[in-house]
Write an enzyme that holds these catalytic residues in place. Structure first.
Site, PDB file in Angstrom:
ATOM      1  CG  HIS A 194      -1.982  -1.042   1.054  1.00 56.78           C
ATOM      2  ND1 HIS A 194      -2.881  -1.239   0.280  1.00 56.78           N
ATOM      3  CD2 HIS A 194      -2.361  -2.258   2.020  1.00 56.78           C
ATOM      4  CE1 HIS A 194      -3.759  -2.553   0.249  1.00 56.78           C
ATOM      5  NE2 HIS A 194      -3.253  -2.927   1.635  1.00 56.78           N
ATOM      6  CG  ASP A 251      -2.713  -8.207   0.502  1.00 60.56           C
ATOM      7  OD1 ASP A 251      -2.265  -8.808   1.444  1.00 60.56           O
ATOM      8  OD2 ASP A 251      -3.870  -7.533   0.582  1.00 60.56           O
ATOM      9  CG  ASP A 283      -5.022 -10.332   2.931  1.00 63.40           C
ATOM     10  OD1 ASP A 283      -4.591 -10.819   1.940  1.00 63.40           O
ATOM     11  OD2 ASP A 283      -4.980  -9.081   3.193  1.00 63.40           O
TER      12      ASP A 283
HETATM   13  C1  OKP Z   1      -3.054  -4.298   4.602  1.00 59.73           C
HETATM   14  B1  OKP Z   1      -2.887  -5.472   3.720  1.00 59.73           B
HETATM   15  C2  OKP Z   1      -9.479   1.244   9.207  1.00 59.73           C
HETATM   16  C3  OKP Z   1      -9.206  -0.081   8.835  1.00 59.73           C
HETATM   17  C4  OKP Z   1      -7.872  -0.247   8.020  1.00 59.73           C
HETATM   18  C5  OKP Z   1      -6.620  -1.491   6.344  1.00 59.73           C
HETATM   19  C6  OKP Z   1      -6.422  -2.904   6.048  1.00 59.73           C
HETATM   20  C7  OKP Z   1      -5.010  -2.959   5.485  1.00 59.73           C
HETATM   21  C8  OKP Z   1      -4.576  -4.383   4.812  1.00 59.73           C
HETATM   22  N1  OKP Z   1     -10.618   1.325   9.934  1.00 59.73           N
HETATM   23  N2  OKP Z   1      -7.569  -1.384   7.473  1.00 59.73           N
HETATM   24  O1  OKP Z   1      -3.126  -5.461   2.387  1.00 59.73           O
HETATM   25  O2  OKP Z   1      -3.126  -6.801   3.978  1.00 59.73           O
HETATM   26 ZN    ZN Z   2      -4.352  -7.210   2.432  1.00 62.59          ZN
END
Ligand code: OKP
Ligand code: ZN
Length: 366
Positions: A171, A207, A298
């Site tokens: 990200h 992902d 995930d």
């Molecule tokens: C990271 B990766 C805020 C929730 C934010 C972010 C998820 C990030 C995932 N309320 N959650 O791509 O596994």
């Molecule tokens: Zn993710």
């Protein structure tokens, strides 16, 4: 066949809280994740390697210098600015630049946190700089090992190398953190492969979430093909990018492929998307000569952050199919939060990859 695993303990003190799902709670992106993966890969008999020192020039090829300097100093500046009580939350933004307005970089760390982030889920704590630089060094070292193996492998395809990166990176953009990501490890691996002689690299991001940072970093470039399979950003983080009509811009037009899928997509739908992704990567016209897999698991059926239905067997299938491309491959760890299954899911991917019989010159039968 054992795979080389690049790993380090330097991530340990990067442990954060997140305001999500209505409360402040420990972030699902925890130190335990790396321990669980490491334990499973030790048991599976893989070969562990420590990372080399991070080459900051490499990092500067995908991130802005002012952003990297911000990451290095933000914690101490945050405490100096707000006092020791501010340690509890970690350094985190609550004000961001406004759409369509000029956004000048502020002087104070509080403002710079907004300037250099796109989400409030990724605080900077005392251990963050050590962790993110180790994570990037792991990606760099894994790329170097693949290149070195290629040099000695002759006509054979080198075995994959696995980068046990924590925190994840896909990200993170050139100058913004978010989504638990600070330095973009997958982009760093891809850039390293290019700097060490690849002509064109593909980053395949499996992902659950769109790899927005990797897409943005290589948006205008045609030397990196970015491909991402993920939940439709209309209803999932990172919300604003990841749509099918984002194909890259300028010289990079045609060198980004997004395959958004509905939440709760069936396994067959996910499988079809992987086929589409792999065809694009192995298309002769793409002239890809090395691959980075941004490996988020995930997509697992029980992942607390995901809605996809993949199981552990599916992950070995992914490993097999990716290895079927026959490309020198760096596997970079991204997400995956179902800690009970995380180790075996990652081990399954490596197992699938290593079972295809592709050998280096070293261990090929002669
Ligand atoms: C990271 B990766 C805020 C929730 C934010 C972010 C998820 C990030 C995932 N309320 N959650 O791509 O596994
Ligand atoms: Zn993710």
């Amino acid at each position: 066949m054992p795979v080389q695993v690049v790993a380090s303990e330097a991530h340990r003190d990067h442990e954060t809280m997140e305001f999500a799902r209505g409360r402040v709670a420990p972030s699902p992106e925890s130190p335990t994740r790396a321990t669980i993966i490491s334990d499973a890969l030790h048991v599976a008999g893989h070969r562990f390697v420590e990372p080399d020192d991070l080459d900051l020039d490499l990092v500067h090829r995908v991130h802005s210098a002012e952003y990297v300097e911000f990451l290095r100093t933000a914690w101490e500046r945050w405490i100096a600015h707000l006092g020791p009580d501010a340690a509890e939350s970690g350094a985190v933004a609550f004000t961001w630049p406004r759409r369509g307005e000029l956004s000048r970089r502020p002087d104070d760390v509080v403002g710079q946190l907004g300037y250099h982030s796109f989400a409030g889920d990724s605080p900077i704590v005392a251990g963050t700089w050590a962790a993110v630089t180790a994570s990037a060094a792991i990606a760099q070292t894994a790329a170097d090992l693949v290149v070195g193996a290629r040099a000695t492998a002759g006509s054979g395809v080198p075995s994959p190398v696995y980068a046990l990166c924590r925190p994840p990176g896909h990200h993170a953009t050139a100058d913004q953190l978010g989504g638990y990501c600070y330095l973009n490890n997958s982009a760093i691996a891809a850039q390293r492969l290019l700097d060490r002689g690849s002509r064109r690299v593909a980053v395949l991001d499996v992902d659950y979430h769109h790899g927005n940072g990797t897409q943005a970093i290589f948006d205008t470039r045609d030397d990196v093909l970015t491909v991402s399979i993920h939940a439709d950003p209309a209803s999932e983080f990172p919300w604003f990018t990841g749509h099918a009509d984002e194909i890259g811009s300028g010289a990079g037009a045609g060198w980004n492929l997004n395959l958004p899928l509905p939440r709760h997509a069936e396994r067959a739908v996910w499988d079809d998307a992987l086929d589409t992704a792999l065809s694009r990567i192995t298309d002769a016209a793409s002239t890809i000569d090395a691959l980075v897999v941004a490996l988020g698991v995930d997509t697992y059926v029980d992942d607390p952050l995901g809605t996809f239905p993949l199981d552990t067997d599916d992950f070995s299938g992914i490993g097999r199919r990716v290895a079927g491309c026959g490309l020198p491959t760096v596997v970079v760890q991204e997400g995956g939060y179902a800690v009970d299954a995380l180790g075996r899911n990652v081990a399954a991917v490596l197992d699938g990859m290593a079972s295809t019989g592709i050998r280096t010159g070293d261990d090929a039968p002669r």
